[in-house]
Design an enzyme around this catalytic site. Structure first.
Site, mmCIF file in Angstrom:
data_model
loop_
_atom_site.group_PDB
_atom_site.id
_atom_site.type_symbol
_atom_site.label_atom_id
_atom_site.label_comp_id
_atom_site.label_asym_id
_atom_site.label_seq_id
_atom_site.Cartn_x
_atom_site.Cartn_y
_atom_site.Cartn_z
ATOM 1 N N ASP A 14 6.055 -0.835 -48.958
ATOM 2 C CA ASP A 14 6.351 -1.496 -47.696
ATOM 3 C C ASP A 14 5.082 -1.446 -46.837
ATOM 4 O O ASP A 14 4.194 -0.609 -47.065
ATOM 5 C CB ASP A 14 7.515 -0.787 -47.011
ATOM 6 C CG ASP A 14 7.901 -1.443 -45.701
ATOM 7 O OD1 ASP A 14 7.896 -2.684 -45.641
ATOM 8 O OD2 ASP A 14 8.194 -0.714 -44.742
ATOM 9 N N ASP A 16 4.591 -2.396 -42.792
ATOM 10 C CA ASP A 16 4.683 -1.888 -41.420
ATOM 11 C C ASP A 16 5.427 -0.551 -41.413
ATOM 12 O O ASP A 16 6.567 -0.463 -41.858
ATOM 13 C CB ASP A 16 5.410 -2.903 -40.540
ATOM 14 C CG ASP A 16 5.178 -2.671 -39.057
ATOM 15 O OD1 ASP A 16 4.589 -1.637 -38.696
ATOM 16 O OD2 ASP A 16 5.587 -3.519 -38.252
ATOM 17 N N LYS A 185 14.388 -7.589 -49.081
ATOM 18 C CA LYS A 185 14.836 -6.213 -49.332
ATOM 19 C C LYS A 185 16.084 -5.930 -48.503
ATOM 20 O O LYS A 185 16.129 -6.329 -47.339
ATOM 21 C CB LYS A 185 13.734 -5.219 -48.942
ATOM 22 C CG LYS A 185 12.455 -5.330 -49.736
ATOM 23 C CD LYS A 185 11.427 -4.319 -49.239
ATOM 24 C CE LYS A 185 10.963 -4.604 -47.816
ATOM 25 N NZ LYS A 185 9.947 -3.655 -47.317
ATOM 26 N N ASP A 210 9.688 2.976 -45.105
ATOM 27 C CA ASP A 210 10.034 3.799 -43.939
ATOM 28 C C ASP A 210 11.441 3.496 -43.428
ATOM 29 O O ASP A 210 11.828 3.975 -42.371
ATOM 30 C CB ASP A 210 9.015 3.587 -42.813
ATOM 31 C CG ASP A 210 9.129 2.196 -42.181
ATOM 32 O OD1 ASP A 210 9.313 1.220 -42.924
ATOM 33 O OD2 ASP A 210 9.040 2.104 -40.945
#
Length: 269
Positions: A14, A16, A185, A210
């Site tokens: 991922d 960000d 996702k 995250d």
């Protein structure tokens, strides 16, 4: 006969909250990627951001000091466009979103139209108007299938959160009574496409993110190993709210221990 376990691994990363936050790279992320390159461990940047093209995303990373090529970027816009082109080649779409989404559709031989589309495809962006939403509602009511690039309800910005694709789609769903099909996702479609892009098997794939309800959930559903990093917006306390758990929780990308992903011979280097 049981398939022998592979020592090969690769990463779906991922962006960000994992690689950068806002306009700055997260400390140690470049060093971790350098370690992967030195050991010939493949990786792919995976994002639910459909606004930018992958060339734009690669440039953003490069300006932060993160080496990246466009081929290393995989977006939910790409997953959406590829899926639609497989299900209905040379189709048409009314698009709510920005350049990254339209470009992905064009690259997969889709035509963006204003009337009588096969699909209404919704991404996120700052230029969306109520007129766009109103037209999408009419088109879906008249028979166009509703597609979401992702169902994230918010998007992080430097100034705070703003409504994401999921929030926009919810308005159209509520008005039409029809549910959107999402390709971002944690969709197994996007997760599988990303794995195949790296040429990995299921047991060779590690997802790092995250967010529990996209990154970790997607990995759990696909049988990938998962790492939750706390450099984004999820805390250890938040994990208790979910019935599933990541295989590893780490403060940041560079805190993932070598023994978690490297064969024993490499972990001692």
């Amino acid at each position: 006969m049981e398939t022998p376990k592979s020592n090969r691994v690769g990463f779906l990363l991922d962006m960000d909250g994992v690689i950068y936050k806002g306009k700055s790279a997260i400390e140690g992320s470049a060093a971790f990627l350098e370690k992967l390159r030195e050991n010939d461990i493949p990786y792919l940047f995976l994002t639910n951001n459909s606004q930018r093209t992958r060339r734009d995303m690669a440039m953003k990373l490069q300006r932060m000091g993160i080496p990246a090529e466009r081929e290393q970027i995989f977006t939910c816009a790409m997953a959406t466009a590829r899926f639609l082109s497989e299900k209905k080649p040379d189709g048409t779409a009314y698009v709510i979103g920005e350049n990254g989404l339209a470009a992905a559709l064009h690259q997969n031989d889709y035509t963006v139209v204003d009337d009588d589309p096969d699909f209404v495809v919704v991404g996120e962006g700052r230029t969306i108007s109520f007129e766009n939403i109103e037209k999408a509602v009419r088109l879906v009511s008249n028979g166009a299938a509703l597609i979401a690039t992702n169902l994230d309800t918010t998007c992080p910005t430097d100034a705070g959160i703003r409504p994401g694709c999921g929030a926009i789609v919810a308005m159209i769903e509520s008005a039409t009574g029809k549910k959107a099909f999402s390709l971002g996702k944690p969709s197994p479609i996007m997760m599988r496409m990303a794995r195949k892009t790296l040429g990995l098997r299921t047991d060779e794939t590690i997802m790092v993110g995250d967010t529990m309800y996209t990154d970790v959930l997607g990995a759990v559903q696909m049988g990938y190993r998962s790492v939750l990093v706390l450099s984004g917006h999820t805390t250890e306390e938040d994990i208790k709210s979910y019935a599933y758990t990541p295989d590893l929780v780490a403060p940041c990308l560079n805190a993932i221990p070598d023994e978690f992903f490297m064969p024993a011979a490499l972990a001692t280097v």
